[in-house]
Design a protein around this motif. Sequence first.
Motif, mmCIF file in Angstrom:
data_model
loop_
_atom_site.group_PDB
_atom_site.id
_atom_site.type_symbol
_atom_site.label_atom_id
_atom_site.label_comp_id
_atom_site.label_asym_id
_atom_site.label_seq_id
_atom_site.Cartn_x
_atom_site.Cartn_y
_atom_site.Cartn_z
ATOM 1 N N ARG A 288 0.846 -1.271 -0.043
ATOM 2 C CA ARG A 288 0.094 0.027 0.104
ATOM 3 C C ARG A 288 1.022 1.161 -0.116
ATOM 4 O O ARG A 288 0.338 2.325 0.120
ATOM 5 N N ARG B 237 -6.671 5.260 0.701
ATOM 6 C CA ARG B 237 -6.432 5.780 -0.644
ATOM 7 C C ARG B 237 -7.540 6.215 -1.213
ATOM 8 O O ARG B 237 -8.808 5.836 -0.936
ATOM 9 N N GLU C 156 -3.259 10.339 -5.946
ATOM 10 C CA GLU C 156 -2.480 9.696 -5.103
ATOM 11 C C GLU C 156 -2.471 10.649 -3.889
ATOM 12 O O GLU C 156 -2.259 11.903 -4.105
#
Length: 408
Positions: free
Chosen positions: A342, A364, A369
Amino acid sequence: MSNSKLPLAGLRIADFCWIGAGSYTTKVFGDLGADVIKIETATRLDSLRQAGPYKDGKPGVNRSGYFADRNTSKRGITVDMKHPKAVPLIRKLIAKSDIVANNFAAGVMEKFGLGPEDCAAIRPDIIYIAMSMQGSKGPQRDFRGTGSSIAALTGIQALSGLPDRIPAGTGTNYPDHLPNPCHAAFALLAALRHRRRTGRGQFIDFAQTEPMLSLMGPTFLDLTVNGRLQDRRGNDHPWAAPHGVYPCAGDDRWIAVTAMNDAQWAALVDAMGRPPWALEERWATMPSRYRDRKELDASIAAWTASQDAQALMLKLQANGVPAGAVQDARDVTRVDPQLAHRGHWVHLPHAEMGESLYNNLPFRFSGIEVKPQRPAPLLGEHTREILHDLLEIPDAEIDRLEAEQVLR
């Protein structure tokens, strides 16, 4: 400045928080792109700046890994709030902020003339969150405490440990790291959504005991519905068996293994190679396994004792058995396969500590990102930058404020 594509880019927070829960709340916003301005003073340091571990074991106000991890993606200024010229300066900052956040004891901000009503007068749509232990009203408003105090007061401390020993606690100030910052961040996001729809700000009176209590619903229901007062039970479970932590090969190496139902037990038996003892009829169903749990635990421990914890964890998980190696700091930063997958660990170049390791956000997004944008600030690192560029204060005036020790 932060990436303009991040979810909270363009948002600004005047961050008066210190130590744990408040600082972690605003860190989340900074990592998501908000311009979080941490307001400190050298006359009364944030306690985390003086808390280890320190980089290379060398103490210093800019060398605490604990502080650095709780304050990523922030800019920092130093202002002595007790100086007569400090509050007018802070009011200028609040006028350019969307959120004011603090986790002081109730009434501290009001003494500076910076309570929720004062800040709303500066900017009517301001969102103001106050994170005292017991809230700003009520008979216990003046009670002060940290995460460990909250853990004791709410009862989770009493539920943690072995039944025949004194409470062991959770090993850290659990309320500071999970329930309080997560609930506070959610409340702020809800307030921002409300403001976007209505144009109105909010005062969030956030008593830090309440999020911790909200996670203990089953415990209170067991008492109010069943009349059963829960107590410490170590690794025991009301019905699952096995449910324990077992030794593995090496020095102080362990693995947690459980079977929440008979299907998981069958998978565990297969993973053990179907030893004769595990095929006995008395182990076939959950009630009998739970009744003879000490003998069951001893048999499983004899099997795990010669095996590598990490390899065994992966084997059991692949068989559908809930299992987790008990990991130390080296394990979680260098070995744990899920955290590595991750991208949980982020390296950032700190101005004094050099390249340092930071936690990423615990979630997430699919489209962008998210991660820490910059290392934690040095004490007062961005004072002149913020006063000059954001508050448009001339350099000569900043020089005077420094000479008069307002900016310290």
